[in-house]
Scaffold this motif. Structure first.
Motif, mmCIF file in Angstrom:
data_model
loop_
_atom_site.group_PDB
_atom_site.id
_atom_site.type_symbol
_atom_site.label_atom_id
_atom_site.label_comp_id
_atom_site.label_asym_id
_atom_site.label_seq_id
_atom_site.Cartn_x
_atom_site.Cartn_y
_atom_site.Cartn_z
ATOM 1 N N CYS A 18 0.831 -1.208 0.000
ATOM 2 C CA CYS A 18 0.000 0.000 0.000
ATOM 3 C C CYS A 18 0.864 1.255 0.000
ATOM 4 C CB CYS A 18 -0.923 0.011 1.224
ATOM 5 S SG CYS A 18 -2.130 -1.334 1.242
ATOM 6 N N LEU A 19 0.317 2.325 -0.483
ATOM 7 C CA LEU A 19 1.026 3.596 -0.525
ATOM 8 C C LEU A 19 1.295 4.118 0.879
ATOM 9 C CD1 LEU A 19 -0.893 5.432 -3.401
ATOM 10 C CD2 LEU A 19 1.464 4.625 -3.469
ATOM 11 N N ASP A 20 2.451 4.734 1.040
ATOM 12 C CA ASP A 20 2.793 5.384 2.306
ATOM 13 C C ASP A 20 2.385 6.849 2.220
ATOM 14 O OD1 ASP A 20 3.831 6.407 4.615
ATOM 15 O OD2 ASP A 20 5.903 5.783 4.236
ATOM 16 N N ASP A 23 4.799 10.025 2.128
ATOM 17 C CA ASP A 23 5.563 10.413 0.948
ATOM 18 C C ASP A 23 4.710 11.129 -0.094
ATOM 19 O OD1 ASP A 23 7.719 9.101 2.130
ATOM 20 O OD2 ASP A 23 7.247 7.203 1.131
ATOM 21 N N LEU A 24 3.437 11.354 0.231
ATOM 22 C CA LEU A 24 2.497 11.873 -0.759
ATOM 23 C C LEU A 24 1.819 13.149 -0.273
ATOM 24 C CD1 LEU A 24 0.775 8.447 -1.473
ATOM 25 C CD2 LEU A 24 2.590 9.483 -2.835
ATOM 26 N N CYS A 25 1.167 13.823 -1.227
ATOM 27 C CA CYS A 25 0.354 14.985 -0.863
ATOM 28 C C CYS A 25 -0.817 14.489 -0.010
ATOM 29 C CB CYS A 25 -0.168 15.667 -2.129
ATOM 30 S SG CYS A 25 -1.435 16.926 -1.824
ATOM 31 N N PRO A 26 -1.087 15.093 1.141
ATOM 32 C CA PRO A 26 -2.163 14.619 2.025
ATOM 33 C C PRO A 26 -3.561 14.825 1.468
ATOM 34 C CG PRO A 26 -1.278 16.693 2.835
ATOM 35 C CD PRO A 26 -0.389 16.260 1.713
ATOM 36 N N PHE A 27 -3.687 15.607 0.404
ATOM 37 C CA PHE A 27 -5.010 15.886 -0.161
ATOM 38 C C PHE A 27 -5.358 14.994 -1.354
ATOM 39 C CE2 PHE A 27 -3.628 19.818 1.882
ATOM 40 C CZ PHE A 27 -4.704 20.084 2.707
ATOM 41 N N CYS A 28 -4.370 14.702 -2.217
ATOM 42 C CA CYS A 28 -4.657 13.933 -3.435
ATOM 43 C C CYS A 28 -3.918 12.611 -3.527
ATOM 44 C CB CYS A 28 -4.349 14.776 -4.668
ATOM 45 S SG CYS A 28 -2.590 15.179 -4.868
ATOM 46 N N TYR A 29 -3.032 12.322 -2.556
ATOM 47 C CA TYR A 29 -2.266 11.081 -2.535
ATOM 48 C C TYR A 29 -1.476 10.880 -3.824
ATOM 49 C CZ TYR A 29 -3.638 9.022 1.925
ATOM 50 O OH TYR A 29 -3.778 8.752 3.285
ATOM 51 N N THR A 54 -5.873 7.057 -2.181
ATOM 52 C CA THR A 54 -5.593 5.987 -3.133
ATOM 53 C C THR A 54 -4.787 4.908 -2.430
ATOM 54 O OG1 THR A 54 -5.571 7.560 -4.962
ATOM 55 C CG2 THR A 54 -4.548 5.429 -5.357
ATOM 56 N N VAL A 55 -5.150 3.641 -2.665
ATOM 57 C CA VAL A 55 -4.545 2.533 -1.925
ATOM 58 C C VAL A 55 -3.204 2.105 -2.509
ATOM 59 C CG1 VAL A 55 -4.920 0.198 -1.029
ATOM 60 C CG2 VAL A 55 -6.867 1.745 -1.351
ATOM 61 N N ILE A 80 -11.010 -6.312 -4.162
ATOM 62 C CA ILE A 80 -10.569 -4.928 -4.337
ATOM 63 C C ILE A 80 -11.224 -4.029 -3.284
ATOM 64 C CG2 ILE A 80 -10.633 -2.945 -5.897
ATOM 65 C CD1 ILE A 80 -10.438 -4.896 -8.233
ATOM 66 N N ALA A 81 -12.527 -4.205 -3.078
ATOM 67 C CA ALA A 81 -13.242 -3.402 -2.085
ATOM 68 C C ALA A 81 -12.717 -3.667 -0.679
ATOM 69 C CB ALA A 81 -14.741 -3.699 -2.144
ATOM 70 N N ALA A 82 -12.304 -4.898 -0.411
ATOM 71 C CA ALA A 82 -11.756 -5.232 0.912
ATOM 72 C C ALA A 82 -10.454 -4.480 1.161
ATOM 73 C CB ALA A 82 -11.531 -6.737 1.012
ATOM 74 N N TYR A 83 -9.579 -4.449 0.147
ATOM 75 C CA TYR A 83 -8.333 -3.692 0.274
ATOM 76 C C TYR A 83 -8.626 -2.206 0.490
ATOM 77 C CZ TYR A 83 -4.956 -7.339 -0.985
ATOM 78 O OH TYR A 83 -4.155 -8.454 -0.990
ATOM 79 N N MET A 84 -9.561 -1.671 -0.273
ATOM 80 C CA MET A 84 -9.883 -0.250 -0.168
ATOM 81 C C MET A 84 -10.427 0.094 1.214
ATOM 82 S SD MET A 84 -11.637 0.164 -3.959
ATOM 83 C CE MET A 84 -12.155 1.868 -3.736
ATOM 84 N N SER A 85 -11.365 -0.702 1.695
ATOM 85 C CA SER A 85 -11.985 -0.437 2.998
ATOM 86 C C SER A 85 -10.981 -0.597 4.137
ATOM 87 C CB SER A 85 -13.173 -1.377 3.210
ATOM 88 O OG SER A 85 -14.098 -1.278 2.146
ATOM 89 N N ALA A 86 -10.169 -1.664 4.060
ATOM 90 C CA ALA A 86 -9.180 -1.908 5.109
ATOM 91 C C ALA A 86 -8.155 -0.781 5.168
ATOM 92 C CB ALA A 86 -8.492 -3.250 4.864
ATOM 93 N N TYR A 87 -7.729 -0.296 4.000
ATOM 94 C CA TYR A 87 -6.742 0.790 3.973
ATOM 95 C C TYR A 87 -7.339 2.072 4.549
ATOM 96 C CZ TYR A 87 -3.161 3.931 2.113
ATOM 97 O OH TYR A 87 -2.163 4.875 1.989
ATOM 98 N N TRP A 88 -8.577 2.374 4.201
ATOM 99 C CA TRP A 88 -9.243 3.571 4.723
ATOM 100 C C TRP A 88 -9.300 3.535 6.250
ATOM 101 C CZ3 TRP A 88 -11.080 8.043 2.533
ATOM 102 C CH2 TRP A 88 -11.954 8.819 3.299
ATOM 103 N N ILE A 89 -9.675 2.394 6.793
ATOM 104 C CA ILE A 89 -9.768 2.253 8.249
ATOM 105 C C ILE A 89 -8.385 2.276 8.885
ATOM 106 C CG2 ILE A 89 -10.469 0.679 10.109
ATOM 107 C CD1 ILE A 89 -12.720 -0.282 8.243
ATOM 108 N N ASP A 90 -7.408 1.615 8.244
ATOM 109 C CA ASP A 90 -6.047 1.566 8.776
ATOM 110 C C ASP A 90 -5.420 2.955 8.852
ATOM 111 O OD1 ASP A 90 -3.631 -0.096 9.529
ATOM 112 O OD2 ASP A 90 -2.820 0.962 7.778
ATOM 113 N N GLN A 91 -5.808 3.852 7.937
ATOM 114 C CA GLN A 91 -5.277 5.211 7.949
ATOM 115 C C GLN A 91 -5.984 6.103 8.972
ATOM 116 O OE1 GLN A 91 -2.518 6.237 6.186
ATOM 117 N NE2 GLN A 91 -2.441 4.035 5.777
ATOM 118 N N GLY A 92 -6.919 5.539 9.715
ATOM 119 C CA GLY A 92 -7.598 6.306 10.757
ATOM 120 C C GLY A 92 -8.628 7.280 10.239
#
Length: 216
Positions: A18-20, A23-29, A54-55, A80-92
């Motif tokens: 997953c993206l860190d 290292d990215l813009c906090p608004f557009c990743y 973006t995941v 794909i949806a599982a990765y997206m949802s898990a990443y969203w939650i993992d990022q707080g």
């Protein structure tokens, strides 16, 4: 996700990272270097979108999976949806009150079923335990160029005039997102302008916020 990982070889799995966000813009990743091409401007920061998350990077096995899914392998939507949802939650990130699938112009134009964004949104709504509200669609206009001026027209394209199609976001039904945290769901960032236009249209319903989540 475990079933999906079994279908990937070890080298591909090593690239499935997953993206860190540090290292990215906090608004557009997106990489900050991309902003330099726009004069240091972030399109999302100055738009109706609160944030675009973006995941994965749009390359390697992630891009291959997205391409297969968009090509008709609908069984990949849950993974794909599982990765997206898990990443969203993992990022707080705060859980959304509802999710809204991004509309696709060529699906609306040709009246096709199976919009890949819709299936992702439905599965994300399951993981987020919130409703999926398909409130957007594209309205297709044809423009007529005469004397350097542009006129709206619904006349057939067999006319001798030059027509150009463009798409405007309109509300598909009367389901309201007022006072809710809305999350736009899309497979990829693709045309960033489309996500921004969708967020601007949703602002007419007075939501608390509009964010977006994409796979790549």
């Amino acid at each position: 996700m475990e079933e999906q990982e079994k279908n990937l070889c070890s080298p591909c799995l090593s690239l499935f990272t997953c993206l860190d966000p540090n290292d990215l813009c906090p608004f557009c990743y997106q990489e900050r270097e991309r902003h330099e091409k726009r004069g240091g401007k972030c399109l999302v920061k100055s738009s109706a979108l609160k944030q675009l998350v973006t995941v994965f990077e749009s390359r390697g096995p992630q891009r291959m999976i997205a391409r297969h899914y968009a090509g008709g392998r609908s069984y990949l939507s849950k993974s794909i949806a599982a990765y997206m949802s898990a990443y969203w939650i993992d990022q707080g990130k705060p859980l959304p009150d509802c999710v809204v699938p991004l509309s696709l112009p060529w699906y609306e134009k040709r009246r096709l079923s199976g919009n890949p964004h819709s299936a992702l949104a439905e599965n994300c709504s399951f993981f987020f335990a919130c409703p999926c509200v398909p409130i957007l669609k594209h309205r297709i206009f044809k423009t007529e160029q005469t004397g350097g001026r542009c006129h709206f027209s619904y006349r057939p394209t067999t006319s001798s005039y030059s027509y150009h199609e463009w798409f405007k976001w309109v509300k598909k039904n009367r389901q309201s997102v007022e006072d809710q945290n809305v999350l736009l769901i899309a497979l990829d960032q693709g045309d960033l302008t489309a996500l921004i236009e969708a967020a601007e249209c949703l602002q007419e319903e007075y939501p608390k916020s509009v964010s977006a989540l994409t796979f790549i």
